[in-house]
Write a protein that holds these residues in place. Structure first.
Motif, PDB file in Angstrom:
ATOM      1  N   LEU A 159       1.374  10.942  -4.880  1.00 42.80           N
ATOM      2  CA  LEU A 159       0.299   9.970  -4.671  1.00 42.80           C
ATOM      3  C   LEU A 159      -1.056  10.599  -4.980  1.00 42.80           C
ATOM      4  O   LEU A 159      -1.897   9.974  -5.632  1.00 42.80           O
ATOM      5  N   GLU A 160      -1.258  11.834  -4.533  1.00 46.99           N
ATOM      6  CA  GLU A 160      -2.529  12.516  -4.828  1.00 46.99           C
ATOM      7  C   GLU A 160      -2.735  12.684  -6.323  1.00 46.99           C
ATOM      8  O   GLU A 160      -3.841  12.478  -6.833  1.00 46.99           O
ATOM      9  N   LEU A 203      -3.669   9.257  -7.715  1.00 48.37           N
ATOM     10  CA  LEU A 203      -5.047   8.858  -7.375  1.00 48.37           C
ATOM     11  C   LEU A 203      -6.075   9.702  -8.123  1.00 48.37           C
ATOM     12  O   LEU A 203      -7.176   9.221  -8.400  1.00 48.37           O
ATOM     13  N   PRO A 232      -8.257   6.696  -9.761  1.00 51.85           N
ATOM     14  CA  PRO A 232      -8.854   6.501  -8.431  1.00 51.85           C
ATOM     15  C   PRO A 232      -8.925   5.034  -8.029  1.00 51.85           C
ATOM     16  O   PRO A 232      -9.299   4.181  -8.824  1.00 51.85           O
ATOM     17  N   GLY A 233      -8.506   4.755  -6.790  1.00 52.52           N
ATOM     18  CA  GLY A 233      -8.600   3.399  -6.254  1.00 52.52           C
ATOM     19  C   GLY A 233      -7.583   2.419  -6.800  1.00 52.52           C
ATOM     20  O   GLY A 233      -7.608   1.245  -6.467  1.00 52.52           O
ATOM     21  N   LYS A 234      -6.669   2.873  -7.654  1.00 55.15           N
ATOM     22  CA  LYS A 234      -5.671   1.978  -8.254  1.00 55.15           C
ATOM     23  C   LYS A 234      -4.310   2.229  -7.614  1.00 55.15           C
ATOM     24  O   LYS A 234      -3.848   3.349  -7.558  1.00 55.15           O
ATOM     25  N   GLU A 279       3.431  12.365  -0.814  1.00 56.12           N
ATOM     26  CA  GLU A 279       1.993  12.621  -0.706  1.00 56.12           C
ATOM     27  C   GLU A 279       1.461  13.335  -1.946  1.00 56.12           C
ATOM     28  O   GLU A 279       0.415  12.971  -2.485  1.00 56.12           O
ATOM     29  N   SER A 312      -1.748   3.629  -1.489  1.00 52.46           N
ATOM     30  CA  SER A 312      -2.588   4.636  -0.846  1.00 52.46           C
ATOM     31  C   SER A 312      -1.925   5.307   0.348  1.00 52.46           C
ATOM     32  O   SER A 312      -2.499   6.199   0.935  1.00 52.46           O
ATOM     33  N   VAL A 313      -0.710   4.881   0.716  1.00 49.48           N
ATOM     34  CA  VAL A 313      -0.037   5.419   1.905  1.00 49.48           C
ATOM     35  C   VAL A 313       1.302   6.031   1.497  1.00 49.48           C
ATOM     36  O   VAL A 313       2.200   5.318   1.053  1.00 49.48           O
ATOM     37  N   PRO A 373       0.803  -1.224   0.000  1.00 48.90           N
ATOM     38  CA  PRO A 373       0.000   0.000   0.000  1.00 48.90           C
ATOM     39  C   PRO A 373       0.837   1.276   0.000  1.00 48.90           C
ATOM     40  O   PRO A 373       0.297   2.370   0.077  1.00 48.90           O
ATOM     41  N   TRP A 399       3.351   4.310  -1.271  1.00 48.24           N
ATOM     42  CA  TRP A 399       3.937   5.116  -2.340  1.00 48.24           C
ATOM     43  C   TRP A 399       5.241   5.633  -1.752  1.00 48.24           C
ATOM     44  O   TRP A 399       5.244   6.470  -0.860  1.00 48.24           O
TER      45      TRP A 399
END
Length: 160
Positions: free
Chosen positions: A79-80, A83, A87-89, A76, A92-93, A55, A57
């Motif tokens: 990652l943003e 996303l 989205p959702g792929k 961050e 996430s952290v 999970p 990044w």
């Protein structure tokens, strides 16, 4: 003899790539498919420095004195962007793995992400397994450790 700026830049890129490979290889112990993210030279926000690491990044920084806050904020932000496009792929952290010259690498996470990780580990019974592992390594257990003494009356200090 001082190196010119081109040689310094080449050295910095080589040092960064080497550290990314080192981190990817370390993550392979948990995520066997982890590898250095490719394509970042073409588009900086496209992939993490270490890809396929569960999970996370991962942004890697190896400098004389790396700025861990900036590294985590960079992870961050990338990652943003990722996303927003997908989205959702994927991860996430956001995580920063940094290393100052001649030191061991360290990991930086936001506190809420770290606490979520600890809760997940606790739910899996990792607390007991970790304690058993430490006990086996050190030859001690929590029961074997001496109990802290209760504070007694204040001691009178005599100046000499």
């Amino acid at each position: 003899m001082k190196r010119d700026s081109t040689a310094r830049a080449r050295h910095a890129r080589r040092k960064g790539k080497s550290f990314e490979r080192e981190v990817a290889n370390a993550f392979k112990k948990v995520y066997p498919n982890a590898r250095r993210g490719l394509g970042q030279a073409r588009a900086a926000g496209e992939v993490p420095d270490v890809a396929l690491a569960g999970p996370f990044w991962i942004e890697c920084k190896a400098h004389k004195r790396p700025n861990i806050i900036h590294a985590l904020e960079q992870a961050e932000g990338a990652l943003e962007e990722h996303l927003a496009e997908r989205p959702g792929k994927g991860p996430s952290v956001p995580m920063a793995v940094t290393k100052a010259d001649r030191t061991v690498p360290m990991v930086t996470l936001y506190l809420d992400a770290f606490l979520e990780l600890l809760m997940a580990l606790k739910d899996l019974g990792a607390d007991e397994r970790y304690e058993a592992m430490v006990n086996a390594r050190t030859g001690t257990s929590q029961e074997a450790l001496p109990k802290p003494k209760a504070p007694g009356p204040p001691q009178k200090v005599v100046a000499r």
